[in-house]
Design an enzyme around this catalytic site. Structure first.
Site, short mmCIF file in Angstrom:
data_model
loop_
_atom_site.label_atom_id
_atom_site.label_comp_id
_atom_site.label_asym_id
_atom_site.label_seq_id
_atom_site.Cartn_x
_atom_site.Cartn_y
_atom_site.Cartn_z
N ASN A 51 0.82 -1.23 0.00
CA ASN A 51 0.00 0.00 0.00
C ASN A 51 0.85 1.27 0.00
O ASN A 51 0.33 2.37 -0.18
CB ASN A 51 -0.95 0.02 1.19
N THR A 52 2.17 1.13 0.17
CA THR A 52 3.03 2.30 0.22
C THR A 52 4.47 1.91 -0.11
O THR A 52 4.80 0.72 -0.19
CB THR A 52 2.99 2.95 1.63
N GLY A 53 5.33 2.90 -0.34
CA GLY A 53 6.75 2.69 -0.45
C GLY A 53 7.19 1.76 -1.57
O GLY A 53 6.63 1.76 -2.67
N GLY A 55 6.93 -1.48 -1.88
CA GLY A 55 5.93 -2.46 -2.28
C GLY A 55 4.95 -1.91 -3.29
O GLY A 55 4.61 -2.58 -4.28
N TYR A 205 15.77 -5.07 13.90
CA TYR A 205 15.55 -4.95 12.46
C TYR A 205 16.67 -5.60 11.67
O TYR A 205 16.42 -6.39 10.75
CB TYR A 205 15.42 -3.46 12.09
#
Length: 327
Positions: A51-53, A55, A205
């Site tokens: 949905n963003t970025g 992706g 991360y």
């Protein structure tokens, strides 16, 4: 979902600034999505966190190539908005939404079950969804939140969809990792929130990105001869919503640096698209691709096959796989 882990330590600003200068001077690869004429008519792709970025940029590219694209997103509202944007921008109406929260194993299983019931084939799986800067917490599955969101969720999803991908071969699986994997450590006990005292929250991360890469290589070994290839890659430092879990000062400085030095989401998507569709990557498996779309060796801590096997078994146990499901 790219974020220098140094941002969580003292001196992170200067580290980020130095990194920005290095990235600014870094040569650009000769491969770009615009030069690739591969058509994906008749192919089906899933992009998680679309949905963003990065992706969303990957989903845009695949849709332009006429693929049937499923945007696997946690938020129905934001996901549907992205679907409409991709349809409008590409003219491809074969773009749909699937609800997937990689921090929840039940959500992963439900999404995989729907996919297996509704889809006749799956040619491309992009494991892009992830998060950085999440506070330490445990999920309902008894797993540490960052480790399940970034690694165990994608691990389970991939395994549950493997049979469909084998039937659709040649097919490709791509894990979005990071250059920060070199700072990570592999300790299977971290998956369940144990032995985390020595890690800073930002190290979660980098460790999950290392686990992505290691399990991708182990999966590639297990899938030899099936026609399913597995690659992992580094998008570079990209201005996306990766900073949303950090304080406002850190977000401001990161985006200020990003305006001058870092990649846009579209630029950062290039290495993912290279692995997913390019003729150059056809048949390539068990490799790590850098942000300039070249194959490079991952860090030494990602190249121990015995560690890979032990991590794989720990991930099977943590996700409830019995060692045969999805294989």
């Amino acid at each position: 979902m790219e974020l220098p882990s140094a941002l969580g330590h003292p001196g992170w600003f200067f580290t980020a600034l130095l990194l920005a200068v290095i990235l600014r001077l870094q040569r650009k690869g000769s491969w770009t999505p615009r030069k690739c004429r591969v058509d994906l008519t008749g192919k089906t792709a899933i992009v998680t966190g679309a949905n963003t970025g990065i992706g969303k940029s990957v989903a845009m590219d695949l849709a332009r190539r006429n693929a049937r694209v499923i945007l696997a997103c946690r938020s129905r509202e934001r996901g549907q908005k992205a679907v409409e944007e991709v349809r409008e921008a590409t003219g491809n109406q074969k773009v749909s939404l699937g609800i997937l929260d990689t921090s929840s194993l039940s959500s992963v299983r439900a999404f995989a079950q729907r996919t297996l019931l509704e889809e006749k084939r799956l040619d491309i799986l992009i494991n892009n969804a992830g998060a950085s800067g999440l506070p330490h917490s445990m999920t309902a599955d008894g797993l540490e939140n960052t480790f399940v969101t970034n690694h165990l969720g994608p691990f389970l999803l991939t395994n549950l969809l493997l049979d469909l991908m084998k039937r659709s071969a040649p097919s490709r699986i791509v894990f979005v990792s990071s250059f920060i994997h070199s700072k990570g450590v592999i300790n299977p006990r971290h998956l369940k929130g144990e032995d985390l005292q020595s890690l800073h929250i930002s190290d979660y991360y980098s460790s999950t990105k290392l686990m992505n890469l290691v399990c991708a290589n182990e999966l590639a070994r297990r899938l030899q001869g099936t026609g399913v290839t597995v690659t992992s890659q580094n998008p570079g430092v990209v201005v996306t919503e990766a900073m949303r879990n950090y304080n406002i000062v850190m977000r401001f400085i990161f985006h200020l640096l990003g305006f001058f030095f870092f990649k846009s989401a579209e630029e950062g998507a290039a290495s993912t698209i290279f692995c997913a569709v390019s003729e150059e990557a056809e048949g390539m498996t068990g490799k790590y691709v850098d942000s300039d779309c070249t194959v490079v060796l991952p860090a030494e801590n990602a190249r121990d096959p015995d560690v890979a096997k032990k991590l794989w078994e720990a991930c099977e146990s943590a996700t409830g796989l019995d060692g045969r499901e999805g294989q």
